[in-house]
Write a protein that holds these residues in place. Structure first.
Motif, PDB file in Angstrom:
ATOM      1  N   TYR A 127       0.853  -1.182   0.000  1.00 45.72           N
ATOM      2  CA  TYR A 127       0.000   0.000   0.000  1.00 45.72           C
ATOM      3  C   TYR A 127       0.893   1.239   0.000  1.00 45.72           C
ATOM      4  CZ  TYR A 127      -4.331  -2.506   1.157  1.00 45.72           C
ATOM      5  OH  TYR A 127      -5.452  -3.303   1.126  1.00 45.72           O
ATOM      6  N   ARG A 128       0.291   2.373  -0.291  1.00 49.76           N
ATOM      7  CA  ARG A 128       1.024   3.628  -0.178  1.00 49.76           C
ATOM      8  C   ARG A 128       0.073   4.734   0.276  1.00 49.76           C
ATOM      9  NH1 ARG A 128       2.176   4.926  -6.626  1.00 49.76           N
ATOM     10  NH2 ARG A 128       0.027   5.503  -7.181  1.00 49.76           N
ATOM     11  N   GLN A 129       0.674   5.765   0.843  1.00 50.73           N
ATOM     12  CA  GLN A 129      -0.105   6.920   1.287  1.00 50.73           C
ATOM     13  C   GLN A 129       0.630   8.186   0.901  1.00 50.73           C
ATOM     14  OE1 GLN A 129      -1.170   6.969   5.448  1.00 50.73           O
ATOM     15  NE2 GLN A 129      -2.882   8.347   5.044  1.00 50.73           N
ATOM     16  N   ALA A 130      -0.005   8.953   0.027  1.00 51.08           N
ATOM     17  CA  ALA A 130       0.548  10.229  -0.397  1.00 51.08           C
ATOM     18  C   ALA A 130       0.157  11.297   0.614  1.00 51.08           C
ATOM     19  CB  ALA A 130       0.022  10.588  -1.781  1.00 51.08           C
ATOM     20  N   PRO A 131       0.917  12.388   0.678  1.00 43.65           N
ATOM     21  CA  PRO A 131       0.596  13.464   1.614  1.00 43.65           C
ATOM     22  C   PRO A 131      -0.830  13.975   1.408  1.00 43.65           C
ATOM     23  CG  PRO A 131       2.761  13.804   0.647  1.00 43.65           C
ATOM     24  CD  PRO A 131       2.153  12.663  -0.084  1.00 43.65           C
ATOM     25  N   GLY A 132      -1.596  14.027   2.477  1.00 43.73           N
ATOM     26  CA  GLY A 132      -2.951  14.545   2.412  1.00 43.73           C
ATOM     27  C   GLY A 132      -3.970  13.614   1.793  1.00 43.73           C
ATOM     28  N   LYS A 133      -3.567  12.393   1.495  1.00 42.16           N
ATOM     29  CA  LYS A 133      -4.487  11.437   0.866  1.00 42.16           C
ATOM     30  C   LYS A 133      -4.621  10.188   1.712  1.00 42.16           C
ATOM     31  CE  LYS A 133      -3.683  12.937  -3.891  1.00 42.16           C
ATOM     32  NZ  LYS A 133      -3.348  12.492  -5.285  1.00 42.16           N
ATOM     33  N   GLU A 134      -5.658   9.411   1.415  1.00 46.59           N
ATOM     34  CA  GLU A 134      -5.857   8.157   2.123  1.00 46.59           C
ATOM     35  C   GLU A 134      -4.869   7.099   1.611  1.00 46.59           C
ATOM     36  OE1 GLU A 134     -10.614   8.554   3.204  1.00 46.59           O
ATOM     37  OE2 GLU A 134      -9.888   6.892   1.974  1.00 46.59           O
ATOM     38  N   ARG A 135      -4.631   6.127   2.455  1.00 45.14           N
ATOM     39  CA  ARG A 135      -3.790   5.013   2.055  1.00 45.14           C
ATOM     40  C   ARG A 135      -4.479   4.229   0.940  1.00 45.14           C
ATOM     41  NH1 ARG A 135      -1.071   1.766   6.954  1.00 45.14           N
ATOM     42  NH2 ARG A 135      -0.732   3.967   7.510  1.00 45.14           N
ATOM     43  N   GLU A 136      -3.711   3.822  -0.077  1.00 48.36           N
ATOM     44  CA  GLU A 136      -4.301   3.132  -1.214  1.00 48.36           C
ATOM     45  C   GLU A 136      -3.537   1.867  -1.555  1.00 48.36           C
ATOM     46  OE1 GLU A 136      -4.170   5.503  -4.783  1.00 48.36           O
ATOM     47  OE2 GLU A 136      -1.985   5.622  -4.798  1.00 48.36           O
ATOM     48  N   PHE A 137      -4.255   0.908  -2.104  1.00 47.79           N
ATOM     49  CA  PHE A 137      -3.695  -0.360  -2.538  1.00 47.79           C
ATOM     50  C   PHE A 137      -2.751  -0.151  -3.721  1.00 47.79           C
ATOM     51  CE2 PHE A 137      -3.449  -4.730  -3.706  1.00 47.79           C
ATOM     52  CZ  PHE A 137      -3.587  -4.784  -5.089  1.00 47.79           C
ATOM     53  N   ASP A 177       3.791   9.096  -7.676  1.00 45.03           N
ATOM     54  CA  ASP A 177       4.136   7.894  -6.916  1.00 45.03           C
ATOM     55  C   ASP A 177       4.726   8.241  -5.548  1.00 45.03           C
ATOM     56  OD1 ASP A 177       5.300   6.504 -10.000  1.00 45.03           O
ATOM     57  OD2 ASP A 177       3.420   6.025  -8.975  1.00 45.03           O
ATOM     58  N   THR A 178       4.926   9.500  -5.289  1.00 47.37           N
ATOM     59  CA  THR A 178       5.473   9.936  -3.999  1.00 47.37           C
ATOM     60  C   THR A 178       4.544   9.552  -2.851  1.00 47.37           C
ATOM     61  OG1 THR A 178       6.713  11.779  -4.942  1.00 47.37           O
ATOM     62  CG2 THR A 178       6.089  11.969  -2.632  1.00 47.37           C
ATOM     63  N   GLY A 179       5.126   9.040  -1.783  1.00 52.84           N
ATOM     64  CA  GLY A 179       4.360   8.687  -0.603  1.00 52.84           C
ATOM     65  C   GLY A 179       5.121   7.726   0.281  1.00 52.84           C
ATOM     66  N   VAL A 180       4.464   7.328   1.357  1.00 50.24           N
ATOM     67  CA  VAL A 180       5.021   6.311   2.236  1.00 50.24           C
ATOM     68  C   VAL A 180       4.463   4.962   1.796  1.00 50.24           C
ATOM     69  CG1 VAL A 180       5.243   5.503   4.603  1.00 50.24           C
ATOM     70  CG2 VAL A 180       5.172   7.966   4.125  1.00 50.24           C
ATOM     71  N   TYR A 181       5.345   4.025   1.582  1.00 50.07           N
ATOM     72  CA  TYR A 181       4.972   2.695   1.109  1.00 50.07           C
ATOM     73  C   TYR A 181       5.019   1.709   2.264  1.00 50.07           C
ATOM     74  CZ  TYR A 181       4.907   4.180  -3.740  1.00 50.07           C
ATOM     75  OH  TYR A 181       4.571   4.800  -4.926  1.00 50.07           O
TER      76      TYR A 181
END
Length: 114
Positions: A37-47, A90-94
């Motif tokens: 999963y990943r979570q971009a700044p200000g967005k929900e975590r996504e598959f 694609d930036t975010g926490v994985y």
């Protein structure tokens, strides 16, 4: 005790590549399907991606299909995410996650920027 540790994140230019790793312990890794999963700044975590316990079946989010590849090495209790043709989106926490049960790693930061 289930323990998942992601690594391999970093700063990369658009069009570049990164390989993330997820080290698993505390359970029989080869018996469980896994997700990224990943979570971009200000967005929900996504598959992002799914891989079956054997590695024989995979599935991807539409936004990464054809650019990312998930695979695993059950002998090493590890899962990987090869990310190619990276985009700023694609930036975010994985995070890696075991499909069964609410077990997550701490995440690894990926930043795609020039």
């Amino acid at each position: 005790q289930v323990h998942l540790v992601e690594s391999g994140g970093g700063l990369v230019q658009p069009g570049g590549s990164l390989r993330l790793s997820c080290a698993a312990s505390g359970f029989t890794f080869s018996s469980y399907a896994m997700n990224w999963y990943r979570q971009a700044p200000g967005k929900e975590r996504e598959f992002v991606a799914f891989i079956s316990s054997s590695g024989g079946a995979t599935n991807y989010a539409g936004s990464v299909k054809g650019r990312f590849m998930v695979f695993r090495d059950n002998a090493k209790n590890a899962m990987y995410l090869q990310m190619n043709s990276l985009k700023p989106d694609d930036t975010g926490v994985y995070y890696c996650k075991r499909v069964i049960g609410d077990y997550w790693g701490q995440g690894t930061q990926v930043t795609v920027s020039s």
